[in-house]
Design an enzyme around this catalytic site. Structure first.
Site, short mmCIF file in Angstrom:
data_model
loop_
_atom_site.label_atom_id
_atom_site.label_comp_id
_atom_site.label_asym_id
_atom_site.label_seq_id
_atom_site.Cartn_x
_atom_site.Cartn_y
_atom_site.Cartn_z
CG ASP A 152 19.98 20.93 46.61
OD1 ASP A 152 20.61 21.17 47.65
OD2 ASP A 152 20.41 21.21 45.48
CG HIS A 157 25.43 18.20 40.87
ND1 HIS A 157 25.87 19.49 40.68
CD2 HIS A 157 24.14 18.32 41.30
CE1 HIS A 157 24.90 20.34 40.97
NE2 HIS A 157 23.85 19.66 41.35
CB SER A 195 20.00 18.90 40.36
OG SER A 195 19.27 20.03 40.80
CD GLU A 205 14.54 28.30 42.16
OE1 GLU A 205 15.15 27.27 42.50
OE2 GLU A 205 14.52 29.33 42.86
CG ASP A 220 6.70 25.53 49.28
OD1 ASP A 220 7.52 26.17 49.94
OD2 ASP A 220 6.41 24.34 49.54
#
Ligand code: SAM
Length: 279
Positions: free
Chosen positions: A164, A19, A100, A118, A143
């Site tokens: 990530d 971050h 994030s 997500e 996805d």
């Protein structure tokens, strides 16, 4: 079925590294008065309570942001990151930690666009609650590796893509490399930032070698370890691989890493590496 929940790890040493660098890159993009996009292929819940059952179970943040937030000897380059966390907490008491997407929402203006993927239904619900009403933000319960393909290049041809994953599925290491290969064909001037854990397995370093071989003019590799691999603490560090890093990022990182490794290292075992390919 995904079982990883970022709430257990929010604010740990790996989040701190990721971050800080995210904040520096987004802040750099902001300096040019032209719109840009932030795409987060694995976005998480948006923000996390450090007082929740999740967080209390592991208290990982105590060895992460907990060692930095109140420290008065922090390098100046951390100011913006700390300011964002202070803003989320409404002051100096550390009760929440930003994900994030939340960090991006603080740095981007309404002309810039935020695109978030997500897959976990609970984290998706939280993310929609935290950022779903922002006019410059779109959230997809899809996805992220697939979703990214249709999204780049974005219209302003300026973007940071954060990848990530939790790597709970071993295939993720391969998918990250494949995704970057494909992305660079579609949008070679984008800034790409990949996060990866350092654990006592071969996959992270195999993936690093593959990333270094990608057809890119410039990259920056940053790793932070808080213990020795043999210390048996599971994830003993993490690395970031940044393609097309902003000018000056390496200099800023060189200023920050001695402090971070000293501050976050356990029993004096903090260490870091910085490596770059330049054109
Ligand atoms: N980027 C977040 C941050 O820095 O605050 C943390 C993300 S966490 C490490 C990874 C997230 O990816 C988890 O919330 C997980 O549910 C989600 N996830 C796993 N596989 C995914 C996929 N294929 N596409 C989108 N999200 C995925």
């Amino acid at each position: 079925m995904l079982s990883y929940r970022h709430g257990f790890h929010a604010g740990n040493h790996a989040d701190v590294l990721k971050h800080i660098v995210l904040t520096l890159i987004l802040d750099y993009l902001k300096q040019k008065n032209k719109p840009y996009w932030f795409i987060d292929t694995h976005a998480g819940a948006g923000k996390y309570s450090l007082e929740s059952d999740f967080s209390n179970k592991t208290s990982e943040h105590l060895d992460g942001i907990g060692k930095i937030f109140h420290d008065e000897k922090k390098p100046l380059a951390l100011s913006k990151y700390i300011e964002i966390i202070r803003h989320l907490n409404g002051g100096d008491q550390l009760k929440q930690y930003p994900g994030s997407p939340w960090i991006a929402s603080q740095l981007l203006s309404y002309e810039d666009k935020i695109r978030l993927f997500e897959l976990h239904p609970t984290d998706l619900t939280s993310l929609l609650h935290v950022l779903g009403k922002k006019s410059n933000t779109k959230i997809y319960g899809e996805d992220g590796f697939n979703g990214l393909k249709a999204m780049i290049p974005p219209p302003p041809k300026r973007a940071l893509v954060l990848t990530d994953p939790s790597y709970e599925i071993k295939n993720d290491y391969l998918k990250v490399v494949e995704s970057l290969k494909d992305s660079l064909k579609r949008f070679e001037t984008g800034i790409y930032m990949v996060w990866c854990p350092l654990i006592d397995r071969s996959e992270p370093l195999v993936m690093l070698k593959q990333l270094q071989k990608l057809n890119t003019k410039e990259w920056l590799y940053i790793s932070l370890s808080i213990a020795k691999p043999s210390d048996d603490i599971g994830m003993f560090g993490s690395y970031l691989f940044i393609i097309n890093p902003p000018w000056k990022l390496k200099e800023q990182i060189e200023e920050i890493m001695p402090y971070l490794s000293h501050q976050l290292g356990l029993n004096g075992h903090g260490s870091y590496e910085i490596e770059a390919k330049t054109s």
